[in-house]
Design a protein around this motif. Structure first.
Motif, PDB file in Angstrom:
ATOM      1  N   GLN A  18      -1.697   7.527 -20.233  1.00  0.00           N
ATOM      2  CA  GLN A  18      -0.604   8.410 -20.653  1.00  0.00           C
ATOM      3  C   GLN A  18       0.331   8.652 -19.486  1.00  0.00           C
ATOM      4  O   GLN A  18      -0.112   8.855 -18.351  1.00  0.00           O
ATOM      5  CB  GLN A  18      -1.148   9.740 -21.155  1.00  0.00           C
ATOM      6  CG  GLN A  18      -0.090  10.701 -21.681  1.00  0.00           C
ATOM      7  CD  GLN A  18      -0.674  12.034 -22.096  1.00  0.00           C
ATOM      8  OE1 GLN A  18      -0.831  12.951 -21.307  1.00  0.00           O
ATOM      9  NE2 GLN A  18      -1.022  12.133 -23.383  1.00  0.00           N
TER      10      GLN A  18
ATOM     11  N   GLU B  68      -5.932  14.849 -22.996  1.00  0.00           N
ATOM     12  CA  GLU B  68      -5.078  14.748 -24.166  1.00  0.00           C
ATOM     13  C   GLU B  68      -5.134  13.403 -24.855  1.00  0.00           C
ATOM     14  O   GLU B  68      -4.272  13.082 -25.654  1.00  0.00           O
ATOM     15  CB  GLU B  68      -3.640  15.066 -23.748  1.00  0.00           C
ATOM     16  CG  GLU B  68      -3.503  16.489 -23.224  1.00  0.00           C
ATOM     17  CD  GLU B  68      -2.121  16.768 -22.710  1.00  0.00           C
ATOM     18  OE1 GLU B  68      -1.971  17.720 -21.926  1.00  0.00           O
ATOM     19  OE2 GLU B  68      -1.186  16.044 -23.069  1.00  0.00           O
TER      20      GLU B  68
ATOM     21  N   LEU C  58      -6.246  10.818 -27.607  1.00  0.00           N
ATOM     22  CA  LEU C  58      -6.795  10.839 -28.950  1.00  0.00           C
ATOM     23  C   LEU C  58      -8.034   9.944 -28.987  1.00  0.00           C
ATOM     24  O   LEU C  58      -7.980   8.797 -28.534  1.00  0.00           O
ATOM     25  CB  LEU C  58      -5.770  10.328 -29.956  1.00  0.00           C
ATOM     26  CG  LEU C  58      -4.732  11.320 -30.463  1.00  0.00           C
ATOM     27  CD1 LEU C  58      -3.611  10.579 -31.163  1.00  0.00           C
ATOM     28  CD2 LEU C  58      -5.360  12.347 -31.391  1.00  0.00           C
TER      29      LEU C  58
ATOM     30  N   TYR D  68      -2.191   2.745 -26.512  1.00  0.00           N
ATOM     31  CA  TYR D  68      -3.503   2.507 -27.096  1.00  0.00           C
ATOM     32  C   TYR D  68      -3.654   1.023 -27.408  1.00  0.00           C
ATOM     33  O   TYR D  68      -2.687   0.346 -27.774  1.00  0.00           O
ATOM     34  CB  TYR D  68      -3.683   3.305 -28.396  1.00  0.00           C
ATOM     35  CG  TYR D  68      -3.721   4.799 -28.208  1.00  0.00           C
ATOM     36  CD1 TYR D  68      -2.537   5.531 -28.061  1.00  0.00           C
ATOM     37  CD2 TYR D  68      -4.930   5.494 -28.166  1.00  0.00           C
ATOM     38  CE1 TYR D  68      -2.578   6.913 -27.879  1.00  0.00           C
ATOM     39  CE2 TYR D  68      -4.972   6.870 -27.994  1.00  0.00           C
ATOM     40  CZ  TYR D  68      -3.792   7.567 -27.854  1.00  0.00           C
ATOM     41  OH  TYR D  68      -3.828   8.942 -27.676  1.00  0.00           O
TER      42      TYR D  68
ATOM     43  N   THR E 113       3.086  18.641 -22.276  1.00  0.00           N
ATOM     44  CA  THR E 113       1.706  18.359 -21.935  1.00  0.00           C
ATOM     45  C   THR E 113       0.728  19.083 -22.840  1.00  0.00           C
ATOM     46  O   THR E 113      -0.460  18.942 -22.690  1.00  0.00           O
ATOM     47  CB  THR E 113       1.423  18.789 -20.492  1.00  0.00           C
ATOM     48  OG1 THR E 113       1.712  20.201 -20.370  1.00  0.00           O
ATOM     49  CG2 THR E 113       2.287  18.027 -19.525  1.00  0.00           C
TER      50      THR E 113
ATOM     51  N   ARG F  66      -0.761  10.312 -16.040  1.00  0.00           N
ATOM     52  CA  ARG F  66      -1.482  11.590 -16.069  1.00  0.00           C
ATOM     53  C   ARG F  66      -2.964  11.400 -16.357  1.00  0.00           C
ATOM     54  O   ARG F  66      -3.803  12.161 -15.896  1.00  0.00           O
ATOM     55  CB  ARG F  66      -0.908  12.518 -17.127  1.00  0.00           C
ATOM     56  CG  ARG F  66       0.466  13.038 -16.847  1.00  0.00           C
ATOM     57  CD  ARG F  66       0.826  14.112 -17.845  1.00  0.00           C
ATOM     58  NE  ARG F  66      -0.012  15.291 -17.702  1.00  0.00           N
ATOM     59  CZ  ARG F  66      -0.793  15.750 -18.653  1.00  0.00           C
ATOM     60  NH1 ARG F  66      -0.902  15.115 -19.812  1.00  0.00           N
ATOM     61  NH2 ARG F  66      -1.498  16.846 -18.466  1.00  0.00           N
ATOM     62  N   GLN F  67      -3.256  10.425 -17.161  1.00  0.00           N
ATOM     63  CA  GLN F  67      -4.633  10.242 -17.590  1.00  0.00           C
ATOM     64  C   GLN F  67      -4.833   8.778 -17.918  1.00  0.00           C
ATOM     65  O   GLN F  67      -3.915   8.110 -18.384  1.00  0.00           O
ATOM     66  CB  GLN F  67      -4.910  11.111 -18.828  1.00  0.00           C
ATOM     67  CG  GLN F  67      -6.371  11.197 -19.232  1.00  0.00           C
ATOM     68  CD  GLN F  67      -6.576  12.127 -20.404  1.00  0.00           C
ATOM     69  OE1 GLN F  67      -5.637  12.768 -20.885  1.00  0.00           O
ATOM     70  NE2 GLN F  67      -7.799  12.207 -20.881  1.00  0.00           N
TER      71      GLN F  67
ATOM     72  N   PHE G 165      -7.702   4.519 -26.119  1.00  0.00           N
ATOM     73  CA  PHE G 165      -6.713   5.053 -25.186  1.00  0.00           C
ATOM     74  C   PHE G 165      -6.676   4.244 -23.902  1.00  0.00           C
ATOM     75  O   PHE G 165      -7.720   4.015 -23.268  1.00  0.00           O
ATOM     76  CB  PHE G 165      -7.062   6.512 -24.884  1.00  0.00           C
ATOM     77  CG  PHE G 165      -6.202   7.179 -23.865  1.00  0.00           C
ATOM     78  CD1 PHE G 165      -6.673   7.401 -22.583  1.00  0.00           C
ATOM     79  CD2 PHE G 165      -4.917   7.597 -24.181  1.00  0.00           C
ATOM     80  CE1 PHE G 165      -5.892   8.039 -21.639  1.00  0.00           C
ATOM     81  CE2 PHE G 165      -4.129   8.233 -23.239  1.00  0.00           C
ATOM     82  CZ  PHE G 165      -4.615   8.457 -21.968  1.00  0.00           C
TER      83      PHE G 165
END
Lengths: 113, 115
Positions: A48, B101, B103, A35, A97, A55-56, A45
């Motif tokens: 990840q 996921e 935050l 972050y 996860t 993943r994201q 964010f």
């Protein structure tokens, strides 16, 4: 039981340089998120990592990249630094996860001059 | 867009008194989790309390409790018997299920404890 650790604590760079920040997750955790927290703001964010893959990803340019190692530790790399990249960079870890609680490290304060 | 709003940039409370920090959020998901994190001057983000949206019972952790109003999308934090060590920035955050996921945080409330 060691919590999330980050290094270095502080870092000063100049515009155009590249920087690497490091994070070791809490024991038993295998998922790491990064972050960016600008002064006076909530954390935003970046991305990840799980099983060594991204993943994201949040709304950050490709200058921000990362890596996760087999021991679950992670690096955040920022290329071609801009003044606006000055911020506190927080690493958070959790298990698996699922929406398990994320635990944060103390952060790295990056200043770009 | 999914957002978190903390409408009180700063709050102060007398030591030993009770204070409530407000938070509203906006999500179209039905399954999510809400958090309050505390960030003292040391910068470490510390989990204060967590609430699962599917649970009707409000979460409590010692002196900290929440008032979760799902229909109103409200999630306030009550701190009882305030202590000097409670002084910090408080961030409300949520995470949704099913692969999203990250935050999402509010902008924070700075809490000052008056001795």
């Amino acid at each position: 039981d060691a919590g999330v650790t980050q290094s270095p604590t502080h870092l000063i760079k100049t515009r155009g340089q590249q920087v690497t920040l490091r994070c070791s997750p809490k024991s038993g955790h295998d998922t790491v998120s990064w972050y960016q927290q600008a002064l006076g703001q909530g954390p935003q964010f970046i991305f990840q990592y799980y099983e060594e893959e991204e993943r994201q990803r949040g709304n950050f340019p490709d200058r921000f990249s990362g890596h996760q190692f087999p021991n679950y530790s992670s690096e955040l790399n920022v290329n071609a630094l801009l003044l606006g990249d000055s911020a506190l960079y927080l690493c958070a870890s959790k298990r698996g996860t699922a929406t398990d609680t994320q635990y944060f490290g103390p952060g790295t304060r990056l200043t770009v001059l | 867009a999914q957002t978190v709003t903390q409408s009180q940039p700063e709050m102060s409370v007398q030591e030993a008194e009770t204070v409530t920090l407000s938070c509203t959020y906006d999500t179209s998901e039905s399954d999510y989790y809400l958090f309050w994190y505390k960030q003292p001057p040391s910068r470490q983000m510390i989990l204060v309390i967590r609430q699962e949206a599917y649970k009707q019972q409000n979460a409590t952790e010692n002196r900290f409790s929440v008032n979760f109003q799902k229909a109103a999308k409200s999630f306030s934090l009550k701190i009882s018997d305030s202590q000097l060590g409670d002084a910090a920035m408080y961030f409300c955050a949520y995470v949704t299920n099913f692969g999203n996921e990250k935050l999402t945080f509010g902008t924070g409330t700075r809490l000052t404890i008056i001795p």
